[in-house]
Each structure stands twice: as structure tokens, then as C-alpha cells.
Design a protein around this motif. Structure first.
Motif, PDB file in Angstrom:
ATOM      1  N   GLY A  42      44.083  68.150  19.021  1.00 42.27           N
ATOM      2  CA  GLY A  42      44.016  66.893  18.066  1.00 42.27           C
ATOM      3  C   GLY A  42      42.304  67.075  17.539  1.00 42.27           C
ATOM      4  N   GLU A  43      41.544  67.837  17.786  1.00 46.11           N
ATOM      5  CA  GLU A  43      40.110  67.595  17.470  1.00 46.11           C
ATOM      6  C   GLU A  43      40.676  69.138  16.542  1.00 46.11           C
ATOM      7  OE1 GLU A  43      37.994  68.354  20.481  1.00 46.11           O
ATOM      8  OE2 GLU A  43      38.789  66.898  22.203  1.00 46.11           O
ATOM      9  N   GLY A  44      41.234  69.234  15.594  1.00 49.51           N
ATOM     10  CA  GLY A  44      41.011  70.459  14.402  1.00 49.51           C
ATOM     11  C   GLY A  44      41.140  71.330  14.980  1.00 49.51           C
ATOM     12  N   GLY A  45      42.280  72.853  13.799  1.00 50.01           N
ATOM     13  CA  GLY A  45      42.962  73.898  14.725  1.00 50.01           C
ATOM     14  C   GLY A  45      43.649  74.323  15.700  1.00 50.01           C
ATOM     15  N   GLU A  46      43.863  75.021  15.627  1.00 47.44           N
ATOM     16  CA  GLU A  46      44.415  75.496  16.837  1.00 47.44           C
ATOM     17  C   GLU A  46      44.869  76.413  17.826  1.00 47.44           C
ATOM     18  OE1 GLU A  46      48.690  75.103  14.780  1.00 47.44           O
ATOM     19  OE2 GLU A  46      48.357  77.506  13.704  1.00 47.44           O
ATOM     20  N   TYR A  47      45.569  76.895  18.997  1.00 44.80           N
ATOM     21  CA  TYR A  47      45.049  77.839  19.608  1.00 44.80           C
ATOM     22  C   TYR A  47      46.685  78.656  19.897  1.00 44.80           C
ATOM     23  CZ  TYR A  47      40.495  75.939  20.407  1.00 44.80           C
ATOM     24  OH  TYR A  47      39.486  75.320  20.348  1.00 44.80           O
ATOM     25  N   THR A  48      46.350  79.892  20.529  1.00 43.93           N
ATOM     26  CA  THR A  48      47.721  81.069  20.419  1.00 43.93           C
ATOM     27  C   THR A  48      47.070  81.360  22.568  1.00 43.93           C
ATOM     28  OG1 THR A  48      47.963  82.343  18.280  1.00 43.93           O
ATOM     29  CG2 THR A  48      48.522  83.012  20.232  1.00 43.93           C
ATOM     30  N   ALA A  49      48.045  81.036  22.439  1.00 44.23           N
ATOM     31  CA  ALA A  49      47.942  81.256  23.860  1.00 44.23           C
ATOM     32  C   ALA A  49      48.981  82.343  24.721  1.00 44.23           C
ATOM     33  CB  ALA A  49      48.344  79.680  24.714  1.00 44.23           C
ATOM     34  N   VAL A  50      48.778  82.567  25.944  1.00 44.73           N
ATOM     35  CA  VAL A  50      49.991  83.349  26.790  1.00 44.73           C
ATOM     36  C   VAL A  50      50.202  82.741  27.805  1.00 44.73           C
ATOM     37  CG1 VAL A  50      50.904  84.763  27.250  1.00 44.73           C
ATOM     38  CG2 VAL A  50      49.489  85.227  25.271  1.00 44.73           C
ATOM     39  N   LEU A  51      51.653  82.294  27.999  1.00 45.57           N
ATOM     40  CA  LEU A  51      51.976  81.503  29.431  1.00 45.57           C
ATOM     41  C   LEU A  51      51.943  82.719  30.342  1.00 45.57           C
ATOM     42  CD1 LEU A  51      55.579  80.288  28.066  1.00 45.57           C
ATOM     43  CD2 LEU A  51      53.177  79.394  28.566  1.00 45.57           C
ATOM     44  N   GLN A  52      51.300  82.061  31.252  1.00 43.16           N
ATOM     45  CA  GLN A  52      50.851  82.642  33.079  1.00 43.16           C
ATOM     46  C   GLN A  52      52.141  82.280  33.859  1.00 43.16           C
ATOM     47  OE1 GLN A  52      48.692  85.255  32.940  1.00 43.16           O
ATOM     48  NE2 GLN A  52      48.600  84.235  31.151  1.00 43.16           N
ATOM     49  N   THR A  53      52.000  81.060  34.488  1.00 40.00           N
ATOM     50  CA  THR A  53      53.365  80.674  34.742  1.00 40.00           C
ATOM     51  C   THR A  53      54.089  79.607  34.323  1.00 40.00           C
ATOM     52  OG1 THR A  53      51.741  78.658  35.570  1.00 40.00           O
ATOM     53  CG2 THR A  53      51.310  81.144  36.473  1.00 40.00           C
ATOM     54  N   ALA A  65      43.516  83.260  21.226  1.00 38.20           N
ATOM     55  CA  ALA A  65      42.848  82.832  19.387  1.00 38.20           C
ATOM     56  C   ALA A  65      42.341  81.400  19.416  1.00 38.20           C
ATOM     57  CB  ALA A  65      43.831  83.523  19.248  1.00 38.20           C
ATOM     58  N   HIS A  66      41.949  81.480  18.698  1.00 38.99           N
ATOM     59  CA  HIS A  66      41.264  80.170  18.147  1.00 38.99           C
ATOM     60  C   HIS A  66      41.319  79.796  16.324  1.00 38.99           C
ATOM     61  CE1 HIS A  66      38.486  76.758  16.097  1.00 38.99           C
ATOM     62  NE2 HIS A  66      39.895  76.475  16.077  1.00 38.99           N
ATOM     63  N   THR A  67      42.305  79.703  15.794  1.00 40.06           N
ATOM     64  CA  THR A  67      42.516  79.548  14.478  1.00 40.06           C
ATOM     65  C   THR A  67      42.433  78.303  13.608  1.00 40.06           C
ATOM     66  OG1 THR A  67      44.487  80.540  14.418  1.00 40.06           O
ATOM     67  CG2 THR A  67      44.295  79.913  12.222  1.00 40.06           C
ATOM     68  N   ALA A  68      41.256  78.311  12.729  1.00 36.52           N
ATOM     69  CA  ALA A  68      40.816  76.481  11.621  1.00 36.52           C
ATOM     70  C   ALA A  68      41.441  76.205  11.230  1.00 36.52           C
ATOM     71  CB  ALA A  68      39.471  77.095  11.802  1.00 36.52           C
ATOM     72  N   ARG A  69      42.972  76.394  11.363  1.00 34.25           N
ATOM     73  CA  ARG A  69      43.743  76.192  10.102  1.00 34.25           C
ATOM     74  C   ARG A  69      44.202  74.104  10.973  1.00 34.25           C
ATOM     75  NH1 ARG A  69      48.674  74.383   9.129  1.00 34.25           N
ATOM     76  NH2 ARG A  69      49.681  73.998  11.768  1.00 34.25           N
ATOM     77  N   ASP A  70      43.811  73.368   8.878  1.00 38.38           N
ATOM     78  CA  ASP A  70      44.678  71.956   9.648  1.00 38.38           C
ATOM     79  C   ASP A  70      45.463  72.336   8.553  1.00 38.38           C
ATOM     80  OD1 ASP A  70      43.263  70.656  11.499  1.00 38.38           O
ATOM     81  OD2 ASP A  70      41.393  70.484  10.529  1.00 38.38           O
ATOM     82  N   ALA A  71      45.838  70.735   8.220  1.00 39.93           N
ATOM     83  CA  ALA A  71      47.401  70.496   7.411  1.00 39.93           C
ATOM     84  C   ALA A  71      47.021  69.029   7.323  1.00 39.93           C
ATOM     85  CB  ALA A  71      48.369  70.858   8.075  1.00 39.93           C
ATOM     86  N   GLU A  72      46.062  68.908   7.030  1.00 40.41           N
ATOM     87  CA  GLU A  72      45.830  67.190   6.753  1.00 40.41           C
ATOM     88  C   GLU A  72      45.901  66.773   5.110  1.00 40.41           C
ATOM     89  OE1 GLU A  72      45.425  64.024   9.534  1.00 40.41           O
ATOM     90  OE2 GLU A  72      46.596  66.970   9.635  1.00 40.41           O
ATOM     91  N   LEU A  73      46.231  66.340   4.490  1.00 38.45           N
ATOM     92  CA  LEU A  73      45.706  65.266   3.655  1.00 38.45           C
ATOM     93  C   LEU A  73      44.095  65.388   3.231  1.00 38.45           C
ATOM     94  CD1 LEU A  73      48.686  61.922   2.709  1.00 38.45           C
ATOM     95  CD2 LEU A  73      48.438  65.358   1.841  1.00 38.45           C
TER      96      LEU A  73
END
Length: 241
Positions: A42-53, A65-73
Motif C-alpha cells: 500500500g505504500e506504492g509499487g509492487e514486489y515479485t516474490a517466490v514462495l518458499q514454504t 524484485a520491485h516494480t515502481a508501478r502505480d495505477a492511481e488516477l
């Protein structure tokens, strides 16, 4: 890629424990270690994560990885919605999040059939917050719309530290779409009445407090349609679709 809201610090390289509800969902849909998911806090952007367990009620993932993507008006729209009947508020919040609403203000107006207070109001608030989270996960938004507690109409409208407020009323001589075409994009609060609309006294009070009366055109929309139509009209005029 599945998307999940994780209200915790996120950073590349961290191995995080997923929230219990997210872990349960991961287990139910049979995601397995090694599979990739998207998480956001909720603080901006999103992260790719790989499940461990992955267990029934516990799961962990490593942030890759981090992607600085937002979809706000590019302009903030608050939906000030008078409480509707049954589960209509769920629908309004869910679809308004998809259309980009930045905040929600539930209002207790004179013609509201639903009355909320005490524990019931707290439970509804938590439920609506969950609707916002689910709709954000589905729609690709990485920032959560803000949700305010239910407020009495007369108390809320008396507040002065707000941006422009628009009250939707079939009595208005100008439509929201026509007004927006001649205005620059700006922060806005859209006020929608319950079934039966705001009372004349409420409309007059809103106008006296500086609210701009606008209509949704020649047809009278249901309370669960008005906010969504208004957001779509603003998106069409000001961008964001």
C-alpha cells in the motif's frame, strides 16, 4: 500472477511470512514453493516474490524484485456515499476502487434505512476495509483507498478543510460531465444520496456550505449506480481510464 496485500515492510532480499489469510488462500489455490506471486503493502509499487514454504495456515516468500508501478488516477476522488440498503455498499466500494476512487466517506443521511453505530459500525468498517483490499488486489492498484468511519451528514458537511465537494442531484441545471469538460483535473468529493436521495434540507445545507450541485444527466440513477457513473464520467473527461 496472483497479487496479495501484505501490510508489512517489503524489500528485495527479505524472506517474509505472509499474512494468515494470504497463506490460507495460497494453500487453497494450491500454489507451491518456487511459484511467483506479486505482493504490495500500500505504500506504492509492487514486489515479485517466490514462495518458499506453503502450509495450511502458514506460508513464506522471498522478495526478488520491485516494480515502481502505480495505477492511481492523476486526481483524487472521494466518494461520500449515504448508506444504502443491504449489500449495496460492498458493490459501490468494490467497483469504485476498480475505477480509481481514492477515498470513501460513508454518510448517515436522513433517508438512510440502514443505521450503524457501536459494534455494528466497527464490524462494517472492517468488512468494507476487506472489500477495498480485495478490489485492490484484483484491479492492480498498489495503494489502498482510504476509508473514513461513518459520519452524520450534518456534521460532515459542516467541515471546512476539504477540497471541492459536488452533490449529485436531479434538481441541478448542469451535469457533472458538462462541468468536468470545462474544468482542469482536480481533487473532488462526490456526494451521493441514499435510496430516495438527499432531503431538500440536506441539499440546501450542502449548497450553503459550498457544495456544487450537479446532475448525472436527464435520467435518475440508482444510488449504487451514481458513484460509478460519476467516476466513469470524470475518467472520460480528465483521463485515467
Amino acid at each position: 500472477m496472483p497479487r496479495f496485500y501484505c501490510p508489512q515492510p517489503l524489500a528485495i532480499g527479505l524472506i517474509i511470512d505472509l499474512p494468515e489469510a494470504v497463506a490460507h488462500h495460497v494453500h487453497v489455490v494450491r500454489l507451491a514453493p518456487g511459484e511467483a506471486i506479486t505482493v504490495f503493502n500500500g505504500e506504492g509499487g509492487e514486489y515479485t516474490a517466490v514462495l518458499q514454504t506453503v502450509e495450511k495456515r502458514r506460508a513464506s516468500a522471498e522478495i526478488k524484485a520491485h516494480t515502481a508501478r502505480d495505477a492511481e488516477l492523476p486526481y483524487a476522488v472521494t466518494v461520500a456515499q449515504a448508506l444504502p440498503e443491504a449489500s449495496k455498499m460492498d458493490w459501490i466500494i468494490e467497483k469504485a476502487v476498480e475505477l480509481g476512487a481514492a477515498a470513501f466517506q460513508p454518510l448517515a443521511a436522513r433517508r438512510c434505512v440502514v443505521k450503524l453505530s457501536g459494534d455494528r459500525a466497527e464490524k462494517k468498517f472492517a468488512h468494507w476495509q476487506g472489500v477495498i483490499v480485495s478490489a485492490s488486489e484484483q484491479s492492480g492498484r498498489n495503494r489502498l483507498a482510504q476509508l473514513a468511519p461513518v459520519d452524520e451528514f450534518k456534521d460532515w458537511i459542516a467541515q471546512q478543510d476539504m477540497h471541492r465537494r459536488v452533490i449529485l442531484t436531479p434538481r441541478a441545471s448542469q451535469s457533472l460531465a458538462d462541468w468536468a469538460r470545462h474544468q482542469p483535473p482536480q481533487a473532488l468529493t462526490i456526494m451521493i444520496g441514499p435510496e430516495g436521495g438527499f432531503s431538500d434540507d440536506e441539499e440546501n445545507l450542502a449548497v450553503a456550505q459550498g457544495a456544487l450541485p450537479l446532475s448525472m444527466g436527464p435520467r435518475i440513477l440508482r444510488t449504487e449506480t451514481a458513484a460509478l457513473a460519476a467516476l466513469a464520467a470524470l475518467n472520460a473527461s480528465w483521463g485515467g481510464m
